[in-house]
Design a protein around this motif. Sequence first.
Motif, PDB file in Angstrom:
ATOM      1  N   ILE A  76       0.831  -1.284  -0.222  1.00  0.00           N
ATOM      2  CA  ILE A  76       0.112  -0.008   0.327  1.00  0.00           C
ATOM      3  C   ILE A  76       1.108   1.073  -0.147  1.00  0.00           C
ATOM      4  O   ILE A  76       2.168   0.668   0.470  1.00  0.00           O
ATOM      5  CB  ILE A  76      -0.955   0.251   1.330  1.00  0.00           C
ATOM      6  CG1 ILE A  76      -2.098  -0.669   0.863  1.00  0.00           C
ATOM      7  CG2 ILE A  76      -1.449   1.408   1.749  1.00  0.00           C
ATOM      8  CD1 ILE A  76      -3.525  -1.283   2.425  1.00  0.00           C
ATOM      9  N   GLU A 104      -3.702   0.060  -3.814  1.00  0.00           N
ATOM     10  CA  GLU A 104      -3.064  -1.365  -3.389  1.00  0.00           C
ATOM     11  C   GLU A 104      -3.119  -2.405  -3.676  1.00  0.00           C
ATOM     12  O   GLU A 104      -3.741  -2.835  -5.591  1.00  0.00           O
ATOM     13  CB  GLU A 104      -5.012  -0.952  -2.542  1.00  0.00           C
ATOM     14  CG  GLU A 104      -4.983   0.134  -1.712  1.00  0.00           C
ATOM     15  CD  GLU A 104      -6.574   0.201  -0.933  1.00  0.00           C
ATOM     16  OE1 GLU A 104      -6.631  -1.163   0.104  1.00  0.00           O
ATOM     17  OE2 GLU A 104      -7.506   0.669  -1.820  1.00  0.00           O
ATOM     18  N   HIS A 115     -12.725  -8.936   0.705  1.00  0.00           N
ATOM     19  CA  HIS A 115     -12.537  -7.570   0.389  1.00  0.00           C
ATOM     20  C   HIS A 115     -13.309  -6.862  -1.118  1.00  0.00           C
ATOM     21  O   HIS A 115     -13.888  -6.429  -0.645  1.00  0.00           O
ATOM     22  CB  HIS A 115     -11.506  -7.378   0.327  1.00  0.00           C
ATOM     23  CG  HIS A 115     -11.123  -5.305   0.861  1.00  0.00           C
ATOM     24  ND1 HIS A 115     -10.984  -5.344   2.279  1.00  0.00           N
ATOM     25  CD2 HIS A 115     -11.620  -4.150   0.273  1.00  0.00           C
ATOM     26  CE1 HIS A 115     -11.506  -4.188   2.204  1.00  0.00           C
ATOM     27  NE2 HIS A 115     -11.662  -3.476   0.836  1.00  0.00           N
ATOM     28  N   ARG A 131     -14.424   2.228   4.292  1.00  0.00           N
ATOM     29  CA  ARG A 131     -13.120   1.337   4.098  1.00  0.00           C
ATOM     30  C   ARG A 131     -12.065   2.000   4.419  1.00  0.00           C
ATOM     31  O   ARG A 131     -11.961   2.738   4.408  1.00  0.00           O
ATOM     32  CB  ARG A 131     -12.354   1.284   2.682  1.00  0.00           C
ATOM     33  CG  ARG A 131     -12.928   0.540   1.388  1.00  0.00           C
ATOM     34  CD  ARG A 131     -12.871  -0.059   0.006  1.00  0.00           C
ATOM     35  NE  ARG A 131     -11.544  -0.208   0.445  1.00  0.00           N
ATOM     36  CZ  ARG A 131     -10.543  -0.262   0.118  1.00  0.00           C
ATOM     37  NH1 ARG A 131     -10.321   1.277  -0.532  1.00  0.00           N
ATOM     38  NH2 ARG A 131      -9.164  -0.927  -0.590  1.00  0.00           N
ATOM     39  N   VAL A 133      -7.703   2.029   5.509  1.00  0.00           N
ATOM     40  CA  VAL A 133      -6.711   1.242   5.211  1.00  0.00           C
ATOM     41  C   VAL A 133      -6.430   1.983   6.186  1.00  0.00           C
ATOM     42  O   VAL A 133      -5.650   3.381   6.227  1.00  0.00           O
ATOM     43  CB  VAL A 133      -6.687   2.145   3.646  1.00  0.00           C
ATOM     44  CG1 VAL A 133      -5.282   1.115   3.327  1.00  0.00           C
ATOM     45  CG2 VAL A 133      -7.915   1.468   3.081  1.00  0.00           C
ATOM     46  N   ARG A 140      -6.677  -3.679   5.923  1.00  0.00           N
ATOM     47  CA  ARG A 140      -7.955  -3.232   5.034  1.00  0.00           C
ATOM     48  C   ARG A 140      -8.663  -3.683   5.865  1.00  0.00           C
ATOM     49  O   ARG A 140      -8.997  -4.687   6.067  1.00  0.00           O
ATOM     50  CB  ARG A 140      -7.500  -3.495   3.940  1.00  0.00           C
ATOM     51  CG  ARG A 140      -6.748  -2.818   2.345  1.00  0.00           C
ATOM     52  CD  ARG A 140      -7.146  -3.239   1.870  1.00  0.00           C
ATOM     53  NE  ARG A 140      -6.459  -4.426   0.974  1.00  0.00           N
ATOM     54  CZ  ARG A 140      -5.467  -4.931   0.152  1.00  0.00           C
ATOM     55  NH1 ARG A 140      -5.074  -4.391  -0.376  1.00  0.00           N
ATOM     56  NH2 ARG A 140      -5.201  -5.760   0.302  1.00  0.00           N
ATOM     57  N   SER A 160      -3.454   6.590   7.553  1.00  0.00           N
ATOM     58  CA  SER A 160      -4.277   6.133   7.283  1.00  0.00           C
ATOM     59  C   SER A 160      -5.541   7.157   7.172  1.00  0.00           C
ATOM     60  O   SER A 160      -5.378   8.205   6.602  1.00  0.00           O
ATOM     61  CB  SER A 160      -5.290   4.973   8.900  1.00  0.00           C
ATOM     62  OG  SER A 160      -5.946   6.294   9.105  1.00  0.00           O
TER      63      SER A 160
END
Length: 326
Positions: A76, A104, A115, A131, A133, A140, A160
């Motif tokens: 990520i 991602e 997901h 979502r 992340v 996730r 995040s």
Amino acid sequence: MQHLDVQVVEQALTWVNQGEDVWLCTVLSTFGSSPRAPGCMMAALGNGRHIGSLSGGCIEEDFLARLTQGTLNHGIGVLRYGDDGIGGPKVSLPCGGALEVLVEHFPAEPSSQEHLEVLLYSLCGQRSLVRRVDLVGGDRTLHDDESGGARVVRHPDLSSVQIRVGPAARLIIAGVSPVSVICAEFARTLGFEVIVCDPREDAQAGFHCAGIDFRPVLPSLVIGSPGVCHSGTAVVALTHDPRIDDLAMMEAVNTPAFYIGVMGSKRTSEARAQRLRRSGGLSALDIERIHMPVGLALGSKTPAEIALAVMADIVRVQRGLARHAL
């Protein structure tokens, strides 16, 4: 959300199911002029094959080049484009703006499949999600969206990001007419999934629009079907035929559609409101939900001008703008 994002996630899920690793890109933020809004997505394979877009083309070209060269193997990360490439790729946008992109890596494994399946379920109107992340650890997670708010929110320490995901924009057009044909084309260009319904054989013969779902049945039957109308749906009736338009309105007010409208003059609209109260049993609150006449008051005369006014008003409501704010 745009209907294009549904196609992006559908294809990403297909690729993962076929054993392919997928890179999912999401626009996090834009600065100045930018062709795509936060939350928009693109998916790509390591060989450069992709679906969706992030900009007018320059960003996609740079990203895909990096991907095929193997420089984006991290799980990520965030790439920043524009502003002369400060802190990121040396790509300047022609519009002079800048944007940040979340990248991602979804390996071909069950967790990625799960997901993406839940994400697609949300985009298809069944559930609004957030979502979350973790940009440091790479985790996730998906949560029910119970508060609403901005599409994308960065944590103050930039560790995040949370991205709201909800129903993709859908437009249901009741009846075929010169206005509805142009309206359907406008809506498709704006990223709406478009469904046109009309049971009349002569109307069916005169409707030719690529990429639009045409259903040869009464619009009210489609509108009233479970799961068809969600909070990202707009419903408009554009025929001047009460047998089609009135029934469509009677069903539409029982759905969570964010916009309901029907074409006609002020006099026609007043008569329709009386019919809907008398024959359809609609309440005053039901009538208030219906935009009669439909669209912004642009002084429209031609079918194209009327269709423009209709779509402009739908986008206005979609963006949460009052008429006096225009």
